[in-house]
Design an enzyme around this catalytic site. Structure first.
Site, short mmCIF file in Angstrom:
data_model
loop_
_atom_site.label_atom_id
_atom_site.label_comp_id
_atom_site.label_asym_id
_atom_site.label_seq_id
_atom_site.Cartn_x
_atom_site.Cartn_y
_atom_site.Cartn_z
N ASP A 12 0.85 -1.21 0.00
CA ASP A 12 0.00 0.00 0.00
C ASP A 12 0.87 1.25 0.00
O ASP A 12 1.68 1.45 0.93
CB ASP A 12 -0.89 0.05 1.26
CG ASP A 12 -2.04 -0.95 1.21
OD1 ASP A 12 -2.21 -1.63 0.17
OD2 ASP A 12 -2.77 -1.03 2.22
N GLY A 38 -3.55 -5.13 1.36
CA GLY A 38 -4.29 -6.14 0.59
C GLY A 38 -5.37 -6.68 1.52
O GLY A 38 -5.08 -6.97 2.68
N LYS A 39 -6.57 -6.76 1.00
CA LYS A 39 -7.66 -7.24 1.87
C LYS A 39 -7.35 -8.63 2.42
O LYS A 39 -7.66 -8.95 3.56
CB LYS A 39 -8.98 -7.23 1.11
CG LYS A 39 -9.43 -5.83 0.77
CD LYS A 39 -10.74 -5.76 0.08
CE LYS A 39 -10.91 -4.42 -0.64
NZ LYS A 39 -10.73 -3.24 0.21
N THR A 241 -8.43 2.73 6.57
CA THR A 241 -7.99 1.59 5.77
C THR A 241 -7.91 0.33 6.64
O THR A 241 -7.36 0.37 7.74
CB THR A 241 -6.60 1.86 5.14
OG1 THR A 241 -6.60 3.16 4.58
CG2 THR A 241 -6.27 0.84 4.07
N GLY A 244 -12.63 -2.68 7.83
CA GLY A 244 -13.52 -3.81 7.49
C GLY A 244 -12.78 -5.14 7.54
O GLY A 244 -13.34 -6.16 7.98
N ASP A 245 -11.53 -5.14 7.11
CA ASP A 245 -10.74 -6.38 7.12
C ASP A 245 -10.50 -6.85 8.56
O ASP A 245 -10.54 -8.04 8.86
CB ASP A 245 -9.39 -6.16 6.43
CG ASP A 245 -9.55 -5.71 4.99
OD1 ASP A 245 -10.56 -6.09 4.36
OD2 ASP A 245 -8.68 -4.97 4.49
O1 RIB Z 1 -9.24 -3.00 2.68
C1 RIB Z 1 -8.08 -2.23 2.61
C2 RIB Z 1 -7.16 -2.76 1.56
O2 RIB Z 1 -7.76 -2.65 0.30
C3 RIB Z 1 -5.84 -2.05 1.42
O3 RIB Z 1 -4.85 -2.57 2.28
C4 RIB Z 1 -5.52 -2.17 -0.05
O4 RIB Z 1 -4.38 -2.91 -0.34
C5 RIB Z 1 -6.76 -2.77 -0.70
O5 RIB Z 1 -6.63 -4.10 -0.96
#
Ligand code: RIB
Length: 296
Positions: A12, A38-39, A241, A244-245
């Site tokens: 990112d 990355g999610k 950022t 949600g993950d």
């Molecule tokens: O959900 C956030 C993520 O979405 C970020 O880290 C980015 O890499 C995208 O995948």
């Protein structure tokens, strides 16, 4: 019960901007930071920090990926199913405004190079009852879902970023949907909010459990028998950022630790609030101890 997360790994690049770039505009940023993201990566880190045994599968480029592998391993995630390919890893260009809100532009890179052979090799290590977590930042999603379903794995789908590829997946195999109202509307073909959207999703997928995230309104859970509502924990926003993950990883790992749905939702909401109060994606995700000891 093991967790396999077949998902994206992104570097990112986060640019601090006064506002999101408009069409035709050239804008100077205040600065740039680089984080693991990355999610997929974020959800693996969250699930592992939340107490689950997690294997991450996916693909990265050989030259630029060590930081991604290191971040997963530091969080306790097993990385032997991450392929190292020629070329570059996936990356995200993220604009972050002064309110901590973001805009994300993705470059798939190695995330879009998953092969059926790799899927078969990885899934051979997992059995009935193990969890499979998926987002929508890699290729081969329909094949992964079909093969995981044949093995009796429990499929968790976070259909993000939403696009037409999600509708090509065998969504009837999904055990847990983790999604927001916009994603729900695209899947159901009809807009609705809150309770009504939950109802529509459960009518369309009667065998599934649904966690609907509603931003400031918190989240709703339903599975046709019971339903719960969870509010958000208010914090000073640094960077949204991976919020949600973090929620997804902590919700699933809480269930695996034996928590009921109500407690899993609360733990996920707290973890996500802590993530929002910190900068970056992967690095913002708290440990279970931090979540349990926080005063939110
Ligand atoms: O959900 C956030 C993520 O979405 C970020 O880290 C980015 O890499 C995208 O995948």
């Amino acid at each position: 019960m093991k967790v396999l997360n077949f998902g994206s790994l992104n570097i990112d690049y986060v640019y601090q901007v006064p506002h999101f770039v408009r069409a035709g505009e050239t804008l100077s940023s205040f600065g740039r930071e680089t984080f693991c993201g990355g999610k997929g990566t974020n959800q693996s880190i969250a699930a592992s920090k939340g107490g689950a045994q997690v294997w991450h599968a996916g693909a990265v480029g050989k030259d630029d990926s060590q930081m991604l592998i290191d971040a997963l391993e530091e969080a306790g995630v097993h990385t032997e199913f991450v392929m190292r390919l020629e070329g570059s890893s996936g990356h995200a260009i993220i604009q972050k405004n002064p309110d901590g809100q973001n805009c994300i532009l993705l470059y798939g890179g190695a995330n879009q190079e998953i092969t059926k052979e790799h899927v078969d090799q990885v899934l051979a290590h997992f059995d009935q009852g193990d969890f499979l977590i998926l987002q929508n930042e890699i290729n081969q999603m329909p094949y992964i879902m079909e093969q995981a379903h044949k093995r009796g794995m429990q499929i968790v789908l976070n259909p993000s970023p939403m696009n037409e590829k999600i509708l090509e997946c065998p969504l009837e195999y999904v055990d847990y949907f983790m999604l927001n109202e916009v994603e729900g509307a695209d899947i159901c073909g009809k807009e609705a909010s809150g309770e009504e959207m939950l109802k529509q999703l459960l009518e369309k997928f009667p065998g599934s459990k649904v966690v609907l995230t509603l931003g400031e309104q918190g989240s709703l859970y339903g599975d046709g028998r019971e339903s719960y509502q969870q509010g958000i924990f208010k914090v000073k926003v640094a960077d949204t950022t991976a919020a949600g993950d973090t929620f997804t990883g902590f919700f699933i790992s809480s269930l695996i630790r034996g928590c009921g749905v109500k407690e899993a939702l609360e733990t996920a909401a707290k973890a996500s609030a802590i993530a929002v109060s910190r900068n970056g994606a992967g690095p913002s995700i708290p440990t279970l101890k931090e979540v349990q000891e926080c005063s939110l």
